[in-house]
Scaffold this motif. Structure first.
Motif, PDB file in Angstrom:
ATOM      1  N   HIS A 232       0.843  -1.017   0.035  1.00  0.00           N
ATOM      2  CA  HIS A 232       0.032  -0.023  -0.085  1.00  0.00           C
ATOM      3  C   HIS A 232       0.690   1.163   0.002  1.00  0.00           C
ATOM      4  N   PRO A 244      -8.559  10.103  -2.019  1.00  0.00           N
ATOM      5  CA  PRO A 244      -8.505   8.663  -2.096  1.00  0.00           C
ATOM      6  C   PRO A 244      -9.521   7.780  -2.654  1.00  0.00           C
ATOM      7  N   THR A 245      -9.243   6.740  -3.105  1.00  0.00           N
ATOM      8  CA  THR A 245     -10.151   5.664  -3.601  1.00  0.00           C
ATOM      9  C   THR A 245     -10.276   4.706  -2.705  1.00  0.00           C
ATOM     10  N   ALA A 246     -11.397   4.192  -1.872  1.00  0.00           N
ATOM     11  CA  ALA A 246     -11.843   3.298  -1.090  1.00  0.00           C
ATOM     12  C   ALA A 246     -11.311   1.833  -1.625  1.00  0.00           C
ATOM     13  N   ILE A 247     -10.436   1.111  -0.816  1.00  0.00           N
ATOM     14  CA  ILE A 247     -10.083  -0.142  -1.363  1.00  0.00           C
ATOM     15  C   ILE A 247     -10.842  -1.262  -0.531  1.00  0.00           C
TER      16      ILE A 247
END
Ligand code: ADP
Ligand code: MG
Lengths: 247, 346
Positions: A232, A244-247
């Motif tokens: 990460h 940020p994109t949620a993972i």
């Protein structure tokens, strides 16, 4: 000499390759399992018992830590430096003791694990050393035990590197497993020797090479994918302010 | 709350030995924000790491909330450390865990499990203003956001003390202010005692109730900011309110008046002009609100020699003001902080 025009040639080839692949996967799989089970703790203890390490003074004794470190260091170096073909033969008495015989794929697991464990332990050592000491300090400041530091910080934070190290280790186990085949260890190595070499079947030889290549490619592809999945770290393309994109 | 007594720390031995701390004693009162300031290499990190024994002192004792940490067994020390949260200059977050995961680490170590752990971690993230970033990995957060996660993690175990080692040094000035405001909020809302380390005077000015100055491993001064300000010749006071160089004015007297508490809003200069008919010129002034009180220094130039100005100076001192004669024109006295003339000639 095998006749490729014989009616049962292709089904025979298929049968031999199937059994060989099965044996190879079995040897490599079990050897790999043992390698992780022993090599991972070994690598962690190797780093930990160094000066200033997590286990520098087991039971409050630095001399004990130093002795453990020296002994393990010696064993790992020994395992890494002896050529496999010699190691394999030298280990026959041990293999007999553990497995009861030194022939067959189960017996082959012993030398495979013995050569792979120190190899992987070194990889673990490198991976663990890469973990920022600040993270250990942060966990210590939270009151973590040494075991918690290992299980919650050191291993998870070095997971990608560990996976890549493991993939290199598997590749070399597969490599050695073929060599084991020459000493009647079974697997694809034995197929290559028995049919490809002793009976001059080029088709067998080529098939074995292709199969081993495919196995290695699949393993390395999986490892690379997993390593990326668990990493990460910041991607260079991302800017500080990006959403940020949620993972 | 934190009591450090005669702590020394020497790294290495023989000719290669470095004395990072040299007989340091320090007391941090419950509920206050205590700042330790010093230049790089002064021993600040070694000092703060001695408080939770990440660095074991060579000699001396460390007592935190009644426990003499230096006497505890490793297991007891681990438990004691849960009372002491710590934040770091480089955040030290686990890259493989989300913001929430990092906060949960603190809770896992303390043994909080399941739904309670999730609830608590989200609650703390909300407290530090990161409720909407729970699922983000550190690589996806800005420096300020990372430090908020760091603070949230430190708060996970419900500590009584927060240690901060240059927590804002990697941040830009604006983010620094917002993080300091957060520290202040936590200090007030949760009643946390804060020991913070910095090399920036602005940090001390903004949030600290007390401060100590560390140089070459020794404490030069320590005390509440207000008392330091009213200490004649205090280096901290001079550095907190830098007035720049004293310009030479032949034959005149240059004085510096330090205000603290109530005296700041008294019309001192107007009084001087009225009562003594003096033609006072203001050479520099710096006024700040420290710990909710106004404090500051003013540098004035009075016509005539110090001897000629004895009466007005005595009068000012009689009013409880701290007056220092810093130059009589001929001499070129320079304050210890020859840094920028920030705040001068206000
Ligand atoms: N682990 C260490 N080993 C040897 N010397 C150290 C170590 N940690 C700090 N020092 C030395 O101690 C002194 C103080 O360091 P430090 O406490 O990090 O200062 P600061 O945080 O004020 O910059 C420095 O001279 C530094 O080189
Ligand atoms: Mg430092």
């Amino acid at each position: 000499m095998i006749d490729p025009t014989a009616p049962d040639f292709w089904s025979g080839l298929f049968q031999v390759l199937l059994v060989g692949t099965g044996e190879t996967l079995y040897m490599v799989g079990i050897a790999l399992l043992l390698t992780v089970l022993v090599g991972l703790p070994l690598g962690i203890v190797l780093v930990g018992t160094e000066r200033g390490g997590l286990f520098a003074a087991p039971f409050g004794s630095r001399p004990l830590g130093r002795v453990i470190n020296r002994v393990l260091e010696f064993i790992v170096n020994l395992g890494r430096s002896v050529p496999f073909i010699i190691l394999m033969v030298a280990l026959i008495p041990l293999t007999r003791l553990i497995v009861g015989t030194f022939i067959g794929s189960t017996a082959a697991i012993v030398p495979l694990a013995v050569v792979a464990i120190p190899f992987f332990a070194r990889m673990v050592e490198i991976a663990i050393k890469e973990v920022d000491s600040g993270l250990i300090e942060a966990a210590e400041s939270l009151g973590a035990t040494r075991w918690q530091i290992v299980s919650k910080v050191l291993v998870p934070e070095s997971l990608s590197t560990l996976i890549l190290g493991l993939s290199t280790t598997v590749t070399s186990i597969i490599n050695f497993s073929a060599m084991v085949g020459t000493v009647a260890g079974g697997g694809l190595g034995q197929v290559a020797i028995q049919y490809g070499y002793q009976r001059y079947s080029t088709i067998h030889m080529v098939a074995v090479i292709i199969l081993i290549f495919i196995i290695v490619m699949i393993l390395q592809g999986t490892a690379t994918w997993l390593a990326r999945r668990f990493s990460h770290r910041a991607r260079p393309a991302r800017t500080r302010t990006s959403v940020p994109t949620a993972i | 709350m934190i009591s450090i007594k005669h702590v020394s720390k020497t790294f290495g031995s023989g000719t290669g030995a470095t004395t990072a701390l040299d007989d340091v004693s320090l007391d941090v009162a419950r509920g206050e924000i205590f700042g330790v300031i010093g230049q790089s290499g002064a021993g600040k990190s070694t000092l703060i790491r001695a408080v939770n024994l990440l660095e074991r002192p060579t000699s001396g004792t460390v007592t935190v909330d009644g426990d003499e940490l230096t006497l505890l067994s490793p297991d007891q020390l681990r438990v004691a450390r849960r009372k002491i949260g710590m934040v770091f200059q480089h955040f030290n977050l686990l890259a493989g865990r989300t913001a929430q995961g990092n906060v949960e680490l603190g809770l896992e170590i303390v043994g909080v499990t399941g739904a309670e752990r999730r609830r608590r971690s989200l609650e703390i993230l909300d407290l530090v203003g990161l409720g909407d970033k729970a699922g983000a990995y550190p690589a996806e957060l800005s420096g300020g956001q990372k430090q908020r996660v760091g603070i949230a993690r430190a708060l996970a175990g419900n500590p009584k003390i927060l240690l901060s080692d240059e927590a804002t040094s990697a941040l830009d000035p604006e983010t620094t202010r917002s993080i300091l405001d957060l520290v202040k909020t936590i200090n007030v809302q949760l009643g946390l005692t804060v020991l913070l380390i910095t090399h920036e005077m602005d940090v001390v000015k903004r949030v600290c109730d007390s401060a100590a100055m560390l140089e070459h491993g020794r404490i030069l001064e320590q005390g509440s900011i207000v008392s330091l300000i009213s200490t004649p010749g205090s280096r901290l006071a001079h550095e907190l309110f830098p007035l720049g160089e004293v310009p030479p004015h032949a034959g005149n007297t240059v004085i510096e008046i330090t205000f603290s508490g109530g005296s700041a809003d008294r019309p001192v200069i107007a009084q001087l002009a009225r009562n003594y008919g003096l033609d006072v010129s203001i050479l520099g002034a710096a006024v700040e609100t420290i710990g909710g009180k106004q404090a500051g220094r003013t540098r004035l130039e009075l016509p005539g020699s110090p001897v000629a100005n004895a009466a007005p100076i005595a009068d000012l001192r009689g009013q409880g003001l701290l007056v220092e004669i810093v130059g009589d024109g001929a001499a070129s006295w320079t304050p210890s902080s020859s840094s920028s003339a920030e705040g001068a000639h206000a």
